[in-house]
Design a protein around this motif. Structure first.
Motif, PDB file in Angstrom:
ATOM      1  N   PRO A 191      37.951  41.067  33.333  1.00  8.39           N
ATOM      2  CA  PRO A 191      37.579  40.916  31.920  1.00  8.39           C
ATOM      3  C   PRO A 191      37.782  39.481  31.449  1.00  8.39           C
ATOM      4  N   ASP A 192      36.978  39.075  30.479  1.00 10.93           N
ATOM      5  CA  ASP A 192      37.084  37.701  29.975  1.00 10.93           C
ATOM      6  C   ASP A 192      38.451  37.444  29.349  1.00 10.93           C
ATOM      7  N   ILE A 193      38.903  38.408  28.553  1.00  6.35           N
ATOM      8  CA  ILE A 193      40.196  38.273  27.859  1.00  6.35           C
ATOM      9  C   ILE A 193      40.936  39.603  27.947  1.00  6.35           C
ATOM     10  N   ILE A 194      42.238  39.521  28.164  1.00  6.78           N
ATOM     11  CA  ILE A 194      43.097  40.702  28.073  1.00  6.78           C
ATOM     12  C   ILE A 194      43.874  40.610  26.771  1.00  6.78           C
ATOM     13  N   ILE A 195      43.810  41.677  25.977  1.00  3.65           N
ATOM     14  CA  ILE A 195      44.702  41.773  24.817  1.00  3.65           C
ATOM     15  C   ILE A 195      45.895  42.599  25.265  1.00  3.65           C
ATOM     16  N   ASN A 196      47.028  41.927  25.394  1.00  3.04           N
ATOM     17  CA  ASN A 196      48.267  42.595  25.805  1.00  3.04           C
ATOM     18  C   ASN A 196      48.971  43.103  24.533  1.00  3.04           C
TER      19      ASN A 196
END
Length: 782
Positions: A184-189
């Motif tokens: 994925p382009d960005i992970i929201i943790n």
């Protein structure tokens, strides 16, 4: 399309670079940036590497590197223009414009601990309607949603809640594979602000994976109430992940969170950078040595960080070893690995996995000492006060059974009034059509097939909604986790543990998600055992059958009878689990590890969303499988049509099927019509009611309960008696789960063997139990 898929002479405009770290930096510096046109010049003799022309010069890339560059071809651009009903593509600048717009699609993965508010954030951001439960294991599969914000299209995926991304449980492995394979382009943790130390452990693993991430510091309102202080800006600079305080239920901070996601995606965020957790000189030396061995193969690729692979090899992670198996110098790598593991063991007197875990928590502890100050308000005081009662060694079980009784009594009592109203509407519609339409097969189909079948089931919609209200309340409040806690010892006695209790209770709603929820159980044997007994948990699809016959024959004791049916399913599940554990599965003792989240007051928005979701599913089933089944049953009962109504039923197709089955079912008190209803109920248990509604269609226009009361055999005796009704409800409770449940068991167990076993054992058990009920009851009545 990927750059590696372009053929010699083809051109593409770069949409996005998916690589990370040094590779991404190098490739961007070489001119591979969004909006630039790249052309394939030629392939090496072995098809690798490939020479490309970009910005007026030639450069070669390996196919593994080209796999990480997404492009759009001229043909794709033309198709997109036509799909969007825009102007026809004429110049290369148009092509570049389309590629630029395409690059504004951001693929986001939500990763976080159970109870961190991850799925709540997903619901708020995407507008999806996933149910949020206040215990581990609600999200058992990836859920996808799409929304638009500031000119960007976000494809957001809610991954299963997990405490780490090792390979200990199926959910952990699922999350890890998704991150590495889907990139994925960005992970929201998503991090629960109320429990930073534990939640940040998963963050350290994302750092090791060289992930690009933004942290949503969720449930920040609870954190503020505690009086604690947290310098999240300083911590974000330490770890290279921007941190944004959020409150999902009020949408606080959500816009700012996605502003940061856009900044990181566009490479404009000053905080976002890759850092290494320093594991100390000895461990770092071991990591470095293994990295050298990996890189010497020349084939390691750029999809996964070599540092991450080295760490996982040192942790003896079984899922990472297939990567090494493909390398030409695997023997050299394993030799280096063995020597480094031995060095760590000698130095720390611990297994490397434990050493890494301690080091990560040490990193977290050090970071929080610089940025976090404990609050003075005890936010868990309320939770502990309630737990002292509901988990009490004397009061715990009575309170649990009281909740169960209230749930079933409330389902019947409060659902009776709207049920009677819907029943009146169905009856009025039937009478209206009966008087207005001419005699013939179409009238018979509409009144006795569609209205008699579907109408007989839809009246129980209020009861289904109420049942899910009670289940949602227990889940969202946090009580369900306590139920698992107090039931652990009972579960352990039958070879399971408390974690198995949650999928079993979820089975009261629907067996399919309950079967899927067994993924949270680490032990395969315990997971299989839970799957095998889950169909004995009486799902909501069986509730219309119970409501129909309890309402006709046991209305004065409805709550007790309903509770007794559900309790019978639980007792049978315990007995069968004991038998299966002894004869089918070896002893396997897995420690009971489960979080007990703080109690939270469920929001009406969450509960009503869950209730509406289940109501809409029920209504869709009315217009789908139950409508189709009702028409099929009517057709089999109407044809071949006889001019003599007295001979119609016995000579019809369904009459022949029913009379063939009747000898087997007669000892249970069932006639051929009931037998046929049970066969049709294999598709979905509600179909039992719709089939009964179609077959017992006299007097025309009367409600289904009234028709059941008046149904007579050839000798003038009643078809249905309280004893027959009880025998039938017991059979429906136990026998053949619906097709969807069987499919879920097959998918989750990975074999038709266990699904077939469930079909046979539940049906045999159902016949035996109904036989006992009817025969013993007949003796008592005499």
């Amino acid at each position: 399309m990927l750059l590696s898929e372009l053929q010699t002479g083809e051109k593409g405009v770069i949409v996005k670079i998916k690589g990370r770290g040094a590779f991404r930096k190098r490739i961007i510096e070489m001119g591979f940036i969004k909006g630039k046109t790249v052309e394939v010049i030629l392939n090496a003799p072995l098809k690798d590497p490939v020479e490309y022309r970009i910005m007026g010069y030639e450069v070669s890339l390996r196919r593994s590197e080209a796999n990480l560059i997404e492009v759009i071809t001229e043909k794709e651009a033309i198709n997109l223009q036509e799909d969007d009903t825009q102007k026809i593509l004429t110049t290369e600048s148009d092509w570049v414009d389309i590629a630029t717009n395409r690059s504004k699609t951001i693929n986001v993965a939500l990763v976080g601990n159970p109870n961190s508010g991850k799925t709540s954030l997903f619901n708020i951001a995407s507008g999806a309607h996933e149910h949020v439960g206040n215990y581990s294991g609600v999200t058992v599969d990836a859920k996808e949603g799409i929304f638009h914000y500031k000119g960007y299209k976000f494809k957001i995926v809610d991954l299963p809640g997990t405490y780490s991304i090792s390979a200990y449980s199926p959910e952990e492995l699922y999350v890890r594979k998704y991150i590495t394979n889907e990139n994925p382009d960005i992970i929201i943790n998503v991090v629960a602000a109320s429990n930073l130390e534990r939640n940040l452990y998963l963050t350290t693993q994302l750092i090791d994976m060289d992930a690009t991430a933004v942290i949503a510091l969720n449930m920040y309102d609870e954190f503020e109430k505690s009086g604690a202080k947290f310098d999240h800006e300083t911590l974000s600079k330490m770890i290279g992940f921007p941190i944004i305080p959020t409150v999902s239920k009020t949408r606080r901070g959500i816009d700012k969170l996605f502003d940061q996601v856009i900044e990181v995606y566009e490479g404009k965020n000053a905080i976002s950078r890759h850092v290494h957790i320093n594991y100390g000189e000895n461990i770092e030396t071991s990591i470095s040595n293994i990295k050298k061995a990996l890189k010497s193969s020349g084939n390691i690729g750029t999809e996964i960080s070599t540092r991450y692979i080295a760490i996982k090899l040192l942790e003896n992670d079984r899922e990472i070893k297939p990567i090494v198996e493909k390398l030409p110098n695997k023997n050299e790598i394993y030799k280096t690995l063995d020597s480094q593991i031995e060095n760590i063991k000698n130095e720390f007197k611990e297994e490397p996995e434990t050493v890494f875990t301690d080091a990560r928590y040490g990193f977290i502890d050090g970071a929080l000492k610089e940025t976090f100050q404990t609050g003075k308000t005890d936010t868990m005081k309320f939770t502990r006060a309630i737990d002292s009662i509901v988990t009490h060694k004397f009061w715990g079980f009575p309170i649990f059974f009281l909740f169960m009784w209230i749930m079933f009594q409330g389902t019947f009592t409060f659902g009776e009034y709207p049920m009677k109203f819907i029943e009146w509407c169905v009856e009025s519609l039937s009478k209206l059509l009966s008087g207005a339409m001419p005699e013939g097969p179409f009238k018979d189909l509409l009144i006795n097939g569609v209205i008699g079948g579907v109408g007989g089931v839809i009246v129980f919609l209020p009861n289904i909604v109420l049942l899910y209200f009670f289940i949602a309340f227990m889940e969202d409040s946090g009580y369900m986790a306590r139920a698992a806690f107090i039931m652990d010892k009972v579960m352990h006695k039958i070879g399971l543990h408390g974690k198995s209790f949650i999928p079993l209770v979820m089975g009261f709603g629907c067996n399919v998600p309950a079967i899927m929820a067994t993924r949270t159980i680490e032990s395969r044997n315990s997971r299989l055992l839970t799957m095998l007994i889950n169909p004995l948990m009486s799902c909501s699809a069986r509730l219309p059958v119970y409501m129909l016959f309890v309402g006709v024959f046991f209305s004065k004791h409805a709550g007790i009878v309903l509770f007794g049916l559900y309790l019978t399913g639980i007792i049978l599940a315990v007995i069968m689990a004991k038998i299966f554990k002894r004869f089918l599965f070896k002893e396997e003792d897995i420690p009971f590890v489960m979080e007990l989240p703080p109690y939270r007051v469920p929001t009406w928005k969450s509960i009503t969303r869950h209730m509406w979701s289940k109501a809409s599913q029920y209504l869709r089933k009315m217009g789908g499988i139950i409508l189709i089944a009702s028409i099929i049953i009517w057709f089999l009962g109407y044809f071949p049509h006889s001019s003599n109504p007295d001979n119609q039923e016995g000579n019809s197709y369904i009459g022949e099927i029913g009379h063939f089955m009747e000898p087997v079912m007669r000892p249970l008190g069932f006639d051929w019509k009931i037998s046929v209803s049970l066969v049709s109920g294999m598709a979905a248990k509600e179909v039992v009611v719709s089939t009964i509604g179609v077959l017992y269609n006299e007097p025309e226009g009367a409600t289904l309960p009234h028709r059941i009361e008046l149904a007579e055999k050839a000798d003038g005796t009643h078809v249905f008696t309280p004893l027959v009704a009880l025998s039938l409800m017991v059979f429906v409770l136990i026998y053949f789960p619906c097709i969807a449940t069987i499919t879920a068991i097959k998918n989750e167990s990975g074999s038709w063997k266990w699904a077939t076993f469930v079909i046979f054992y539940t049906t045999i058990l159902a016949w035996f139990m109904s036989y006992l009920v009817y025969q013993i009851g007949s003796i008592i009545i005499k």
